[in-house]
Design a protein around this motif. Structure first.
Motif, short mmCIF file in Angstrom:
data_model
loop_
_atom_site.label_atom_id
_atom_site.label_comp_id
_atom_site.label_asym_id
_atom_site.label_seq_id
_atom_site.Cartn_x
_atom_site.Cartn_y
_atom_site.Cartn_z
N TYR A 72 41.69 45.41 41.86
CA TYR A 72 41.71 45.59 40.41
C TYR A 72 42.36 44.40 39.68
O TYR A 72 42.42 44.39 38.46
CB TYR A 72 42.43 46.90 40.06
CG TYR A 72 41.70 48.09 40.61
CD1 TYR A 72 40.67 48.70 39.90
CD2 TYR A 72 42.01 48.60 41.88
CE1 TYR A 72 39.97 49.78 40.42
CE2 TYR A 72 41.32 49.69 42.40
CZ TYR A 72 40.31 50.27 41.68
OH TYR A 72 39.62 51.34 42.19
N MET A 73 42.87 43.42 40.46
CA MET A 73 43.43 42.21 39.90
C MET A 73 42.45 41.05 40.09
O MET A 73 41.73 41.01 41.11
CB MET A 73 44.75 41.89 40.59
CG MET A 73 45.87 42.92 40.38
SD MET A 73 46.48 42.94 38.67
CE MET A 73 45.73 44.46 38.06
N PRO A 74 42.41 40.08 39.18
CA PRO A 74 41.44 38.98 39.33
C PRO A 74 41.77 38.02 40.46
O PRO A 74 40.87 37.46 41.08
CB PRO A 74 41.50 38.28 37.97
CG PRO A 74 42.84 38.64 37.41
CD PRO A 74 43.13 40.02 37.90
N SER A 75 43.07 37.83 40.73
CA SER A 75 43.46 36.88 41.76
C SER A 75 44.17 37.59 42.90
O SER A 75 44.27 38.81 42.91
CB SER A 75 44.38 35.81 41.15
OG SER A 75 45.54 36.43 40.58
N GLY A 76 44.64 36.80 43.86
CA GLY A 76 45.28 37.38 45.03
C GLY A 76 44.31 37.49 46.19
O GLY A 76 43.10 37.28 46.03
N PRO A 77 44.82 37.84 47.38
CA PRO A 77 43.97 37.90 48.58
C PRO A 77 42.76 38.83 48.42
O PRO A 77 41.69 38.56 48.96
CB PRO A 77 44.93 38.43 49.66
CG PRO A 77 46.29 38.14 49.15
CD PRO A 77 46.22 38.19 47.66
N ARG A 113 33.15 42.25 41.23
CA ARG A 113 33.39 43.48 40.47
C ARG A 113 34.60 44.24 41.02
O ARG A 113 34.87 44.19 42.21
CB ARG A 113 32.15 44.38 40.49
CG ARG A 113 30.94 43.75 39.80
CD ARG A 113 29.82 44.75 39.67
NE ARG A 113 28.71 44.20 38.90
CZ ARG A 113 27.70 44.92 38.43
NH1 ARG A 113 27.66 46.23 38.67
NH2 ARG A 113 26.73 44.35 37.74
N ILE A 114 35.25 44.96 40.11
CA ILE A 114 36.41 45.74 40.52
C ILE A 114 35.98 47.02 41.22
O ILE A 114 34.79 47.36 41.25
CB ILE A 114 37.31 46.08 39.31
CG1 ILE A 114 36.56 46.99 38.33
CG2 ILE A 114 37.77 44.81 38.62
CD1 ILE A 114 37.41 47.48 37.16
#
Length: 810
Positions: A72-77, A113-114
């Motif tokens: 649900y976040m745009p960045s990160g693993p 997509r989330i």
């Protein structure tokens, strides 16, 4: 805990928070006020459980804290802007197709997509006596159906799945969080720790403390129920929009079939063994009619077959075939229908009830022919699970209805299987206990607290001095020996003379004063008499006729060939009691708004304000701030008052303008009185006329009772008695104000308003709106009947409250 259900004060801690919210930004501008106005963004979480209660394992979670990380976040693993790998499991077979195994496959997600999210939620808590059920609706959005639709389908597209919904504002949304209330409702609004321990025996003490605290939070609402339906559709953008419909647990389990297995329990076998030696004609074994267990076994092997459990005949066959049932399964279902048709003309539930009553009666009497008219306490029945030695609302009445009838036939002519002459009545309390132990007990493994409460310690009705049954052959009101035959006499005819009845000294009577014991062991009783509905006597023949009809081929079971559920059966019982009491008593299955369990109360919705000693404190209505100019600020987002005139008074606007000749028959007396409240001369006339109408209708009731006694069972006389009793209930005293407090009618006005989301309103809470015209504040209040919580995709939580107008009975 209060006995009030339909007339209760708003929780004092909730009042304090609502007043603080009304003043925020107008009369108060502290940091807490600003936080309330700016930070009240709601989060919603839904949990799917492995079993049918929240005591079981959580197998899936949507919303809540899960949307603050990962996909649900745009960045990160695991950010949704990255291409990610994921795994799916599926069943595979070996070459011969005889061995199944679970195999994982890896896929690449390049959708950007989330994950699935909750777009809107609606939770509805209503007064069941008004036909309003506990329901919820959840709207889901699945942006990436290729990856997520299978998982959502497995977890949530399952009718019968137990779901828990949690709506929560941040703590900063509670202005009174640091006050003496700590932002919590009072402890009186929830069950005691002892009750929670009884309801949730596997819950640890620390878990109970946390659970009870969560229930009291002003910024948190919880709903538990079963998924009853779902739908989903694909949009132009490739996403999936889905909707889940839920029904509260207590509204679902009353749909359980009234089927009883022949070998249901060891308890049933013990009952048989105990009374075997006394078995006589009319005490037949339980005979299964429609094998619902066999049907369930077949349907469980058909895709989505479990949702067809209540269908029968061609409907069941068509639905099963459409779901992919095999020819063999269709054949088995047809065979069940054929067996049921052969076995029609009887009912398994009635057979079990009748057998238990009759065998116990025979087993406990030395010579049945000598004891032809009596009352028997059923407290020591094996199937009644209680620690009490004597239960004051578990009775059997048996014998001939009138002395004249007994003299005509003589004791030697007794026919125990003929309900037309020799009758057996059981108390409503015994009937409810039988349903609990023989029907709802089937659900205890999945719904631990599935039970219906109807006893003389919790359920009451208004007492009318001249109340009588309009059909004593079906429903009987019987006073104790001290009260005499005041309720069961019809001229010279007395139905079951309490003065000469065997064991009548043990009968407490259908009416009396409420007795309670305080914490010091001191006994107190109410000032006024009440009716105890659980002591109302119901003819076994009436129960039989409800189920299979007078000819054995009708009723709600269609002659025993169709299953019926608890809710339908008790609705029919309620109808009989309502008609017999001239609509003075209206029994309804309701959830107690002060509890957090599945337990239902079979209560009289006409009994509004409790007369119990513990409920003697005056109920003060909460004055809802509508406009900022009132010195308190404004609480509501919107307010609406409307009038829906029923058929009986739809010409209200016409009749009110017809001068002094307006007939009391043309308009309900309480509405007439209300609309004349500023004209003292008109009030005095109406007041005097009301007293005259009371005397007139009371005299007519006495006359029609006497006539009914002379012409026993004649439909014309019975209808006349019913009409006379209905009119007497409208004018039970010669003072309209006292009658107002007794009958507590509902005026045809409704009010609804919306506020920022909050927990704590219950149906039955009493309100007033000071901004309304004087007519809608004088001697009347508004009683909450429905509370709806709505959360939008933006996290905006709104609470909508619907009320009906009724007299202020304090």
């Amino acid at each position: 805990m209060s006995n009030n259900i339909f007339y209760t004060p708003v929780d004092p801690n909730l009042r304090e928070e609502l007043d603080a919210r009304a003043a925020a930004g107008v009369f108060s501008k502290t940091t807490k006020d600003l936080q309330f106005m700016l930070e009240k963004i709601a989060n919603v979480a839904i949990y799917a459980y492995e079993g049918n209660s929240s005591n079981t394992k959580i197998i899936s979670e949507l919303g809540g804290t899960s949307v603050t990380s990962g996909r649900y976040m745009p960045s990160g693993p695991d950010g949704y802007l990255r291409d990610r790998k994921y795994k799916k499991s599926k069943i595979v077979f070996d070459d011969k197709g005889r061995v199944a195994d679970l195999k994982e496959e890896e896929f690449q997600d390049e959708s950007k997509r989330i994950g699935p999210f909750i777009s809107t939620v609606d939770v509805n808590i209503g007064d069941h006596s008004m036909g309003l059920l506990n329901k919820a609706s959840i709207a889901l959005t699945i942006p990436n159906p290729i990856r997520d639709l299978d998982e959502i389908e497995t977890m949530y597209f399952r009718p019968g799945r137990f779901i828990r919904i949690v709506i929560e504002h941040p703590d900063s949304a509670v202005i009174t969080r640091d006050s003496a209330t700590a932002g919590l409702l009072t402890k009186n609004t929830i069950p005691s720790d002892a009750k929670l321990k009884e309801f949730y025996p596997t819950m640890r003490e620390d878990e109970r403390v946390e659970f009870s605290t969560d229930l009291r939070k002003l910024n948190r609402v919880t709903f538990e129920g079963l998924i009853t339906s779902f739908d989903f559709s694909f949009t132009e953008t490739g996403t999936v929009d889905a909707t889940l419909s839920l029904t509260g647990t207590s509204n679902v389990y009353t749909d359980v079939s009234m089927y009883i297995n022949q070998d249901q329990s060891e308890q049933s076998k013990k009952d048989k063994k105990k009374t075997k030696k006394a078995k006589k004609t009319g005490a037949e074994n339980i005979d299964p009619k429609y094998d619902t267990e066999k049907q369930k076994e077949i349907l469980d092997n058909i895709p989505s077959g479990s949702i067809y459990q209540n269908l029968r005949g061609s409907e069941l066959i068509s639905a099963s075939r459409a779901s992919g049932a095999s020819d063999d399964q269709i054949k088995q279902l047809k065979e069940l229908d054929a067996e049921a048709a052969i076995a029609s003309g009887s009912s398994q539930f009635y057979d079990a009830l009748y057998t238990e009553i009759v065998e116990y009666q025979f087993a406990s009497e030395i010579n049945i022919f000598e004891n032809v008219d009596g009352l028997k306490n059923m407290s020591n029945m094996v199937n009644i699970n209680t620690d009490l030695e004597v239960i004051s609302d578990q009775f059997l009445l048996y014998g001939y209805s009138t002395i004249n009838q007994l003299q005509q036939v003589g004791p030697e002519s007794i026919n125990f299987t003929a309900g037309f002459k020799y009758n057996r009545y059981i108390t409503l309390g015994y009937l409810i206990q039988f349903i609990n132990n023989r029907v709802l007990s089937k659900l205890r493994t999945t719904v631990p607290n599935a039970r219906i409460l109807c006893n003389d310690a919790r359920c009451f009705s208004n007492y009318y001095p001249h109340l009588t049954s309009t059909n004593p052959e079906e429903i009987l009101f019987l006073a104790d020996k001290l009260g005499g035959n005041t309720m069961n006499s019809y001229g010279d005819n007395i139905y079951y003379n309490v003065d000469s009845m065997i064991n009548a000294e043990n009968w407490p009577g259908v009416y009396g004063k409420i007795e309670e014991e305080d914490g010091d062991g001191n006994k107190k009783e109410s000032n006024d008499n009440v009716i105890f509905p659980s002591r109302i006597l119901i003819n076994l023949e009436t129960i039989r006729n409800i189920i299979i009809g007078a000819t054995g081929k009708g009723g709600i079971s269609k002659g025993g060939s169709r299953s019926f559920n608890v809710n339908i059966f008790l609705t029919m019982i309620s109808g009989k009691i309502s008609h017999a009491s001239g609509r003075a008593i209206s029994m309804n299955l309701v959830t107690d708004p002060s509890t957090a369990t599945e337990t239902l109360i079979y209560a009289d919705s006409k009994y509004v304000k409790s007369k119990a000693p513990s409920d003697s404190e005056k109920v003060e209505p909460y004055h809802v701030p509508l406009f900022a100019t009132n010195g308190k600020g404004s609480l509501t987002r919107g307010f609406n008052l409307s009038a829906t005139i029923p058929e009986s008074v739809k010409n209200l606007s016409y009749t009110l303008n017809q001068g002094d000749d307006v007939s009391e028959e043309d308009i309900a007396p309480f509405i007439n009185f209300m609309y004349r409240e500023k004209d003292k001369n008109s009030i005095n006339k109406a007041y005097k006329k009301y007293g005259g109408l009371h005397k007139k209708n009371l005299a007519n009731l006495k006359f029609t009772r006497s006539e009914y006694g002379k012409f026993k069972g004649e439909p014309e006389k019975q209808q006349a008695l019913y009409k006379a009793l209905v009119q007497y209930i409208k004018y039970p005293t010669d003072d309209i104000r006292i009658s107002n407090l007794l009958a507590t009618p509902m005026f045809p006005f409704t009010a609804d308003f919306s506020i920022d989301g909050v927990n704590g309103f219950r149906y039955g809470d009493v309100l007033q709106f000071d901004a309304l015209p004087e007519r809608y504040k004088t001697n009347v209040v508004f009683s909450v009947i429905n509370v709806t919580h709505n959360v939008t995709v933006d996290g905006e939580w709104t609470t909508n409250v619907k009320c009906i107008m009724r007299p202020n009975i304090e």
